[in-house]
Design an enzyme around this catalytic site. Structure first.
Site, PDB file in Angstrom:
ATOM      1  N   ASP A 175       0.862  -1.195   0.000  1.00  0.00           N
ATOM      2  CA  ASP A 175       0.000   0.000   0.000  1.00  0.00           C
ATOM      3  C   ASP A 175       0.894   1.239   0.000  1.00  0.00           C
ATOM      4  OD1 ASP A 175      -1.878   1.962   0.383  1.00  0.00           O
ATOM      5  OD2 ASP A 175      -2.525   1.298   2.372  1.00  0.00           O
ATOM      6  N   ALA A 233       0.466   7.339   1.936  1.00  0.00           N
ATOM      7  CA  ALA A 233       1.325   8.056   2.902  1.00  0.00           C
ATOM      8  C   ALA A 233       2.822   7.796   2.731  1.00  0.00           C
ATOM      9  CB  ALA A 233       0.905   7.766   4.346  1.00  0.00           C
ATOM     10  N   GLY A 268       4.767   9.192   0.497  1.00  0.00           N
ATOM     11  CA  GLY A 268       5.349  10.532   0.299  1.00  0.00           C
ATOM     12  C   GLY A 268       5.371  11.312   1.606  1.00  0.00           C
TER      13      GLY A 268
HETATM   14  O1  RIB Z   1      -1.061  11.307   1.609  1.00  0.00           O
HETATM   15  C1  RIB Z   1      -1.985  10.392   2.090  1.00  0.00           C
HETATM   16  C2  RIB Z   1      -3.180  11.106   2.615  1.00  0.00           C
HETATM   17  O2  RIB Z   1      -3.824  11.784   1.565  1.00  0.00           O
HETATM   18  C3  RIB Z   1      -4.227  10.211   3.238  1.00  0.00           C
HETATM   19  O3  RIB Z   1      -4.006   9.950   4.605  1.00  0.00           O
HETATM   20  C4  RIB Z   1      -5.522  10.952   2.969  1.00  0.00           C
HETATM   21  O4  RIB Z   1      -5.976  11.620   4.077  1.00  0.00           O
HETATM   22  C5  RIB Z   1      -5.191  11.912   1.821  1.00  0.00           C
HETATM   23  O5  RIB Z   1      -5.459  13.232   2.069  1.00  0.00           O
END
Ligand code: RIB
Length: 308
Positions: free
Chosen positions: A255, A258, A260
């Site tokens: 997955d 997040a 980045g």
């Molecule tokens: O970068 C990931 C995030 O982007 C997620 O946690 C979600 O909230 C989105 O805004």
């Protein structure tokens, strides 16, 4: 020349959101209804909160700015930041707006599609941010996403530089076309991914030559250290006109949500603790490789002992 003298403090600005995530075998086509054997999860997220927690878990001293709703999700989101060791004293409780929510779909390859309703995050004002940044000091890092109006971004970046701070920007995809020269001139590090780099520069980051051109474009607009994250291919960046590439770390990704945020939060933490940009990029890259091996946003942000 790399001359940043860090104070140890990080101030984060960006969305604090509840993520409603579900895994599916394949994304639906337009007009199609898909059923999934997986159950959905409701977990704290938002790019700003994720980055703040990534920095805190890596060992950083972090303060969060912005607005938080007074609804059930708002209380949960604030408590979650507080429990993560983040200073939430400057978060403004907004009784009028709902919390932001992100609807996250993850397919079996680990790719995601996200629809975000920012809610209270869209209510921040220039004066909120000015007040929040009053306590900023020489050597503090301002880590912000581009999920704000141009006026807020400009005011925050300018104020941070006037106080001798260091400005790191994560351009979120739909808004990153707004990188104008005035804003770019206040940015020390900007970290688009390949898609965002294309939107900012008009150059598709699909070869070494084009990646270098895209970095040069951001540099000539005024960014001191432009950087492009290339997913499993690592990170490319420029320091004093010289191109550097940090190889991607080969792992089994489940997955990418997040990843980045993990990279930029962990990198900011390292910089705040006095590392050079090369050490900090390497550390952020390692942190992101841990994150992609787990499901979810904040559930997958690594702690320092898992990165080292
Ligand atoms: O970068 C990931 C995030 O982007 C997620 O946690 C979600 O909230 C989105 O805004």
């Amino acid at each position: 020349m790399w001359d940043f003298k860090a104070s140890g403090n990080i101030i984060c600005m960006g969305s604090v959101i509840m993520d409603i995530s579900v895994k599916c075998e394949q994304f639906p086509e337009i007009g199609e209804t898909k059923y999934t054997p997986y159950t959905y999860e409701v977990t704290p997220g938002g790019k700003g909160a994720n980055q703040a927690i990534a920095a805190a878990r890596a060992g950083g001293k972090v303060r969060m700015l912005g607005r938080i709703s007074d609804d059930v999700y708002g209380h949960e989101l604030k408590e979650n930041l507080r429990r993560s060791g983040i200073d939430v004293g400057m978060l403004i409780q907004d009784k009028a707006a709902k919390s932001g929510v992100a609807f996250v779909w993850v397919d079996e390859k680990g790719d995601n599609q996200i629809i975000c309703s920012p809610g209270v995050n869209a209510e921040n004002t220039v004066s909120d941010i000015k007040e929040g940044l009053q306590a900023m000091r020489q050597g503090d890092i301002l880590l912000m996403t581009m999920e704000f109006s141009r006026e807020i971004l400009l005011c925050a970046a300018k104020c941070a530089k006037e106080k001798g701070g260091f400005v790191i920007v994560d351009p979120s995809s739909s808004e990153c076309k707004r990188l104008d020269e005035e804003l770019a001139g206040y940015i020390d590090i900007i970290k688009p991914n390949e898609v965002e780099a294309g939107m900012i520069t008009g150059i598709k980051a699909d070869s070494r030559e084009n990646i270098e051109k895209a970095l040069e474009y951001m540099e000539t607009r005024g960014v001191r250290y432009p950087l492009i994250s290339l997913g499993e291919n690592g990170v490319a960046y420029k320091v004093d006109g010289k191109l550097h590439c940090e190889e991607g770390i080969k792992v089994h990704a489940v997955d990418s949500t997040a990843a980045g945020d993990t990279f930029i939060g962990a990198m900011a933490c390292r910089l705040a603790l006095g590392a050079s940009i090369r050490e900090a990029v390497r550390y952020g890259n390692k942190a992101a490789s841990v994150c992609v091996q787990r499901m979810g946003a904040q559930t997958s942000l690594p702690f320092a002992e898992e990165i080292d």
